[in-house]
Design a protein around this motif. Structure first.
Motif, PDB file in Angstrom:
ATOM      1  N   VAL B 191    -103.031  29.100  58.967  1.00  0.00           N
ATOM      2  CA  VAL B 191    -102.178  28.866  60.154  1.00  0.00           C
ATOM      3  C   VAL B 191    -102.466  29.946  61.189  1.00  0.00           C
ATOM      4  O   VAL B 191    -102.356  31.133  60.885  1.00  0.00           O
ATOM      5  N   GLN B 192    -102.831  29.500  62.365  1.00  0.00           N
ATOM      6  CA  GLN B 192    -103.138  30.463  63.425  1.00  0.00           C
ATOM      7  C   GLN B 192    -102.371  30.057  64.681  1.00  0.00           C
ATOM      8  O   GLN B 192    -102.421  28.899  65.102  1.00  0.00           O
ATOM      9  N   VAL B 193    -101.632  31.003  65.262  1.00  0.00           N
ATOM     10  CA  VAL B 193    -100.885  30.723  66.504  1.00  0.00           C
ATOM     11  C   VAL B 193    -101.323  31.736  67.552  1.00  0.00           C
ATOM     12  O   VAL B 193    -101.173  32.934  67.355  1.00  0.00           O
ATOM     13  N   GLU B 194    -101.906  31.249  68.629  1.00  0.00           N
ATOM     14  CA  GLU B 194    -102.342  32.144  69.718  1.00  0.00           C
ATOM     15  C   GLU B 194    -101.440  31.938  70.927  1.00  0.00           C
ATOM     16  O   GLU B 194    -101.127  30.805  71.275  1.00  0.00           O
ATOM     17  N   ALA B 195    -101.075  33.049  71.579  1.00  0.00           N
ATOM     18  CA  ALA B 195    -100.263  32.952  72.792  1.00  0.00           C
ATOM     19  C   ALA B 195    -101.130  32.518  73.963  1.00  0.00           C
ATOM     20  O   ALA B 195    -102.262  32.979  74.107  1.00  0.00           O
ATOM     21  N   LEU B 196    -100.612  31.630  74.793  1.00  0.00           N
ATOM     22  CA  LEU B 196    -101.314  31.234  76.013  1.00  0.00           C
ATOM     23  C   LEU B 196    -100.804  32.089  77.166  1.00  0.00           C
ATOM     24  O   LEU B 196     -99.660  32.531  77.167  1.00  0.00           O
ATOM     25  N   SER B 197    -101.668  32.302  78.124  1.00  0.00           N
ATOM     26  CA  SER B 197    -101.278  33.067  79.296  1.00  0.00           C
ATOM     27  C   SER B 197    -100.761  32.067  80.334  1.00  0.00           C
ATOM     28  O   SER B 197    -101.534  31.330  80.930  1.00  0.00           O
ATOM     29  N   THR B 198     -99.452  32.009  80.505  1.00  0.00           N
ATOM     30  CA  THR B 198     -98.852  30.932  81.291  1.00  0.00           C
ATOM     31  C   THR B 198     -98.400  31.390  82.676  1.00  0.00           C
ATOM     32  O   THR B 198     -98.090  32.560  82.883  1.00  0.00           O
ATOM     33  N   MET B 199     -98.336  30.426  83.611  1.00  0.00           N
ATOM     34  CA  MET B 199     -97.829  30.697  84.960  1.00  0.00           C
ATOM     35  C   MET B 199     -96.382  31.161  84.898  1.00  0.00           C
ATOM     36  O   MET B 199     -95.989  32.131  85.533  1.00  0.00           O
ATOM     37  N   ASP B 200     -95.578  30.445  84.109  1.00  0.00           N
ATOM     38  CA  ASP B 200     -94.177  30.825  83.912  1.00  0.00           C
ATOM     39  C   ASP B 200     -94.113  31.855  82.797  1.00  0.00           C
ATOM     40  O   ASP B 200     -94.357  31.539  81.636  1.00  0.00           O
ATOM     41  N   LEU B 201     -93.745  33.080  83.152  1.00  0.00           N
ATOM     42  CA  LEU B 201     -93.729  34.150  82.156  1.00  0.00           C
ATOM     43  C   LEU B 201     -92.440  34.158  81.341  1.00  0.00           C
ATOM     44  O   LEU B 201     -92.284  34.945  80.418  1.00  0.00           O
ATOM     45  N   THR B 202     -91.488  33.290  81.690  1.00  0.00           N
ATOM     46  CA  THR B 202     -90.195  33.310  81.002  1.00  0.00           C
ATOM     47  C   THR B 202     -90.106  32.273  79.888  1.00  0.00           C
ATOM     48  O   THR B 202     -89.097  32.169  79.209  1.00  0.00           O
ATOM     49  N   ARG B 203     -91.131  31.455  79.737  1.00  0.00           N
ATOM     50  CA  ARG B 203     -91.143  30.516  78.608  1.00  0.00           C
ATOM     51  C   ARG B 203     -92.536  30.530  78.008  1.00  0.00           C
ATOM     52  O   ARG B 203     -93.515  30.310  78.711  1.00  0.00           O
ATOM     53  N   ARG B 204     -92.600  30.798  76.694  1.00  0.00           N
ATOM     54  CA  ARG B 204     -93.899  31.020  76.064  1.00  0.00           C
ATOM     55  C   ARG B 204     -94.458  29.749  75.432  1.00  0.00           C
ATOM     56  O   ARG B 204     -93.702  28.952  74.857  1.00  0.00           O
ATOM     57  N   GLN B 205     -95.757  29.587  75.530  1.00  0.00           N
ATOM     58  CA  GLN B 205     -96.455  28.473  74.891  1.00  0.00           C
ATOM     59  C   GLN B 205     -97.559  29.018  73.999  1.00  0.00           C
ATOM     60  O   GLN B 205     -98.073  30.106  74.251  1.00  0.00           O
ATOM     61  N   GLY B 206     -97.909  28.249  72.988  1.00  0.00           N
ATOM     62  CA  GLY B 206     -98.938  28.710  72.080  1.00  0.00           C
ATOM     63  C   GLY B 206     -99.910  27.604  71.695  1.00  0.00           C
ATOM     64  O   GLY B 206     -99.642  26.409  71.891  1.00  0.00           O
ATOM     65  N   ARG B 207    -101.030  28.064  71.141  1.00  0.00           N
ATOM     66  CA  ARG B 207    -102.023  27.137  70.605  1.00  0.00           C
ATOM     67  C   ARG B 207    -101.954  27.261  69.092  1.00  0.00           C
ATOM     68  O   ARG B 207    -102.017  28.369  68.549  1.00  0.00           O
ATOM     69  N   VAL B 208    -101.785  26.130  68.425  1.00  0.00           N
ATOM     70  CA  VAL B 208    -101.611  26.130  66.969  1.00  0.00           C
ATOM     71  C   VAL B 208    -102.849  25.512  66.338  1.00  0.00           C
ATOM     72  O   VAL B 208    -103.180  24.360  66.610  1.00  0.00           O
ATOM     73  N   VAL B 209    -103.531  26.311  65.513  1.00  0.00           N
ATOM     74  CA  VAL B 209    -104.719  25.802  64.813  1.00  0.00           C
ATOM     75  C   VAL B 209    -104.423  25.809  63.316  1.00  0.00           C
ATOM     76  O   VAL B 209    -104.126  26.852  62.739  1.00  0.00           O
ATOM     77  N   LEU B 210    -104.465  24.636  62.729  1.00  0.00           N
ATOM     78  CA  LEU B 210    -104.220  24.512  61.284  1.00  0.00           C
ATOM     79  C   LEU B 210    -105.532  24.136  60.615  1.00  0.00           C
ATOM     80  O   LEU B 210    -106.218  23.204  61.028  1.00  0.00           O
ATOM     81  N   ASP B 211    -105.839  24.893  59.566  1.00  0.00           N
ATOM     82  CA  ASP B 211    -107.093  24.634  58.849  1.00  0.00           C
ATOM     83  C   ASP B 211    -106.769  24.589  57.356  1.00  0.00           C
ATOM     84  O   ASP B 211    -106.803  25.601  56.676  1.00  0.00           O
TER      85      ASP B 211
END
Lengths: 396, 374
Positions: B191-211
């Motif tokens: 399980v790998q979760v990477e933070a995305l660098s988003t325009m809105d800094l007050t709500r976080r998004q991530g990329r989830v890679v499952l292998d």
């Protein structure tokens, strides 16, 4: 069953069912049925007992209407739009007991239709600048002037009239409000043909028309305040829009979409979906704000509905004309039809008719001022006519 | 009946002012600005406060520590959290994960997760985005393969809201027998979760890679798609409520500014070019609010009308928030373009949220398919 002191929506429904059981709307005359509704207090449930009401919150009216109209009874607003929606609350709010007693019942039964004599050729958005003069002579007022854009004047028995009683005061303070008998010999009605070919409206000329002082609504010089009662009710009547899901102008556009698949395109689908969303959002807003303001009467919130529906109607009919393509350029006939409602018009006629929506009952420009000033508390426009005598205000 | 409706309304308004007070006191905008520069993005103490006030369990049944309320009530709280730009995984944990668990009809999973989630001890989200970040609950691109005693999940999802910092992922995956919801622990192998660098800094998004990540099926493969779709619709309503909060704040900032900014010797709000824009902003916000409240009521009633109502709410609220934001910048003039002004923070939130759980175009397309298509 009988309800002695109705308090709830269920009571109101029971009362309405009792009226329908006693006077069947499908077999009795309109006067008889509507008279029974009035006497039962179901005309305007928020009016007092004895004046066509029950002293209940206005939000309960729809419960009565559902039963009465569901059983085949007429829509009182359609029967007498100026009377039911505007004259009645104005008479109730500002008329003497004698005037209320005389007018409310025949108004509701539509035995006597009403019209509204407000706008003039030189007083449209600036209604308070109107020039029709009323001069006191003994117990009477003598009225001379011209009104325009008067719906139903040719069929109305009575009119709500706003006239200038003192030209030496600033414009808002020199106005007085009257009930005018349209059968007075000094009143002349001429139809006004509009761009659709129809003549829904009239010009009304008053030459030495006479009004008893007892037919005044409110005090001398208080006409503007009284007129506000009428106008806010007009806007909420126009602005209410369709109360039911999937009705009104959007239903016509959707019907066109469904019945003419050969005219569809993805671009049109997107436009129609967006219009449908706005129709729904404003319908829901109308329900929410009506529920919220309850019996406090129509506030400036009614202007939101009027503002949005007017522009939305135009865009919906523009969509229809675009979807029709070359066929949209056809126009059956410019012959004048006497009575028209947008819902029954051919789309091309409804399209032209909708141009008036953003002008009648308050232009969209004026309504945006109302929203900004009354609901958001923003400053009023710069004006140079508020404190000077009406006589000295530049005109042209 | 009428009085209980009025009482419920009264309780919602009390909750609203309580949440607003909390936001203004404990997460004022200056604090939001500090938090948005930190790696985690939110303050655990604030999340704890939300849990203490039972805001995380408002619609969760009492047996799991919640208060069993309705969505209309939660919408009032969500609107205030949006208004305050309060950072934290409310949308992922409460809007998505708690909803999916409740709909799953899986007592074991509910027992394992709901109480901890309500108590603020478990951060979670639902992963149903495809590789481009589009919300795709009906056709997940992640696959689940049976390992005999469990499942192995493989796939990539991006723009997953609140994935960063989550303890638990509820992953939508395609199995041989249907679409399922699978519980995946973020610390587990594969399980790998990477933070995305988003325009809105007050709500976080991530990329989830499952292998080949280990997952536990929540609910059944028969109902997975239904659970995911309804979860998305409920979360769209809450997201819409947050958008309304953002839009309402943008409207108020603009009206206040128009009343106090003088040019040509008058407040600029006295000029029709400005005041008419403000009037349109208000009308748009009120219409969007109606659509969101309607959708919440439809969800509470439990009928089949939720997709239509949620699409209306999603497209109307997102479009209104973004447009109110651009109007707010215009009303503020030059100051509205600065970093110092609060306007850009709300505008960026509006833009970011408008791309979550379906864009305006996605919602409108679904609305059209419901009301127009044959």
């Amino acid at each position: 069953m009988t309800v002695t002191e109705p308090r709830t929506v269920t009571d109101v429904e029971d009362l309405a069912r009792a009226v329908v059981a006693r006077v069947d709307p499908t077999s009795s005359s309109r006067e008889e049925f509507m008279g029974a509704c009035f006497d039962a207090g179901l005309a305007w449930v928020h009016f007092p007992v004895g004046r066509g009401g029950l002293g209940l919150p206005g939000s309960m009216q729809s419960a009565a209407d559902r039963v009465l109209q569901g059983a085949g009874g007429p829509d009182p607003f359609r029967q007498n739009p100026m009377g039911y929606g505007m004259a009645a609350p104005t008479i109730l709010g500002h008329g003497s007991a004698a005037l209320q007693e005389r007018h409310l019942r025949p108004l509701y039964t539509a035995e006597e239709l009403w019209c509204q004599l407000f706008s003039e050729p030189d007083a449209g958005s600036d209604l308070a600048g109107l020039a029709t003069r009323a001069e006191k002579s003994g117990d009477e007022w003598i009225v001379t002037g011209q009104k325009v854009w008067t719906s139903l004047a040719h069929r109305a028995r009575f009119a709500l009239l706003l006239a200038r009683t003192d030209p030496d005061l600033p414009k808002h303070r020199g106005l007085t409000y009257f009930v005018l008998d349209m059968e007075d010999p000094g009143v002349e009605v001429r139809p006004l043909r509009q761009m659709t070919g129809d003549a829904e409206f009239n010009e009304v000329y008053m030459t030495q028309a006479r009004i008893p002082d007892s037919h005044r609504l409110g005090e001398v010089g208080q006409g503007w305040n009284v007129a506000m009662t009428t106008l806010m009710n007009e806007r909420s009547a126009i602005g209410g829009g369709p109360a039911m899901e999937d009705t009104g102008p959007i239903a016509q556009a959707v019907s066109l979409w469904r019945t003419r698949p050969e005219l569809r395109s993805p671009v049109l689908r997107d436009r129609l979906a967006a219009l449908y969303e706005r129709s729904e959002a404003i319908r829901l807003t109308g329900s929410r704000l009506r529920g919220g303001i309850g019996s406090k009467g129509p506030g400036a919130e009614g202007t939101i509905g009027k503002l949005v529906n007017a522009e939305l109607n135009q865009e919906i009919y523009e969509f229809c004309i675009d979807m029709l393509g070359p066929e949209g350029a056809l126009y059956g006939s410019y012959d004048t039809a006497d009575e028209t409602t947008a819902a029954t018009l051919p789309l091309q006629r409804a399209f032209l008719r909708s141009r008036a929506n953003t002008i009648e009952g308050g232009t969209s420009e004026v309504l945006r001022n109302v929203v900004a000033e009354r609901l958001l508390g923003l400053p009023g426009d710069a004006r140079n006519d508020k404190t000077v005598p009406w006589r000295e205000v530049p005109r042209g | 009946m009428a009085s209980s409706v009025a009482e419920a309304q009264q309780e919602r308004e009390e909750l609203r002012s309580m949440v607003r007070g909390l936001c203004e006191r404990e997460v004022p905008l200056a604090q939001v600005r500090r938090l948005m520069e930190t790696p985690a993005g939110d303050d655990p103490a604030v999340w704890r406060r939300l849990a203490d006030l039972d805001l995380l369990g408002l619609v969760v049944p009492a047996e799991f520590g919640g208060s069993g309320g309705d969505l209309l009530t939660l919408v009032a709280a969500a609107e205030e959290l949006g208004r305050g730009l309060v950072p934290g995984p409310f949308l992922g944990t409460v809007g998505l994960a708690a909803t999916a668990l409740q709909l799953s009809e899986d007592p074991a999973a509910q027992q394992a997760y709901l109480s901890r989630l309500v108590a603020g001890d478990l951060r979670a989200t639902v992963v149903a985005q495809d590789q481009l970040g589009r919300w795709a609950p009906a056709a997940p691109t992640t696959t689940a393969t049976s390992t005999g005693d469990g499942w192995a999940l493989t796939g990539t999802s991006t723009h997953v809201v609140d994935a960063v910092g989550a303890d638990l992922l509820l992953v939508a995956a395609q199995a041989a027998g249907g679409v399922g919801v699978f519980a995946v622990q973020t610390g587990a192998p594969g399980v790998q979760v990477e933070a995305l660098s988003t325009m809105d800094l007050t709500r976080r998004q991530g990329r989830v890679v499952l292998d080949g990540a280990s997952g536990v099926l929540v609910g059944s493969l028969d109902r997975g798609r239904e659970v995911l779709e309804r979860t998305g619709d409920v979360a769209v309503v809450l997201l819409g409520a947050m958008q309304i909060g953002v839009a309402q704040k943008l409207l108020e900032l603009s009206v206040d500014y128009a009343k106090t900014r003088f040019q040509f010797g008058r407040p600029i709000g006295g000029f029709q070019g400005v005041k008419h824009r403000c009037a349109d902003m208000m009308v748009r916000v009120e219409m969007a609010r109606s659509a969101v409240l309607h959708a919440a009521a439809v969800a509470d009633a439990g009928g089949s009308g939720l997709p239509r109502a949620a699409s209306l709410a999603g497209s109307t609220a997102s479009a209104a928030a973004v447009r109110t934001g651009s109007d707010a910048i215009q009303v503020h003039g030059g100051i509205g373009f600065t970093w110092e002004s609060p306007v850009h923070l709300y505008y960026k939130r509006a833009v970011g949220d408008a791309a979550l759980l379906g864009t305006v175009a996605d919602h409108r397309d679904r609305y059209a398919s419901i009301v127009l298509d044959d």
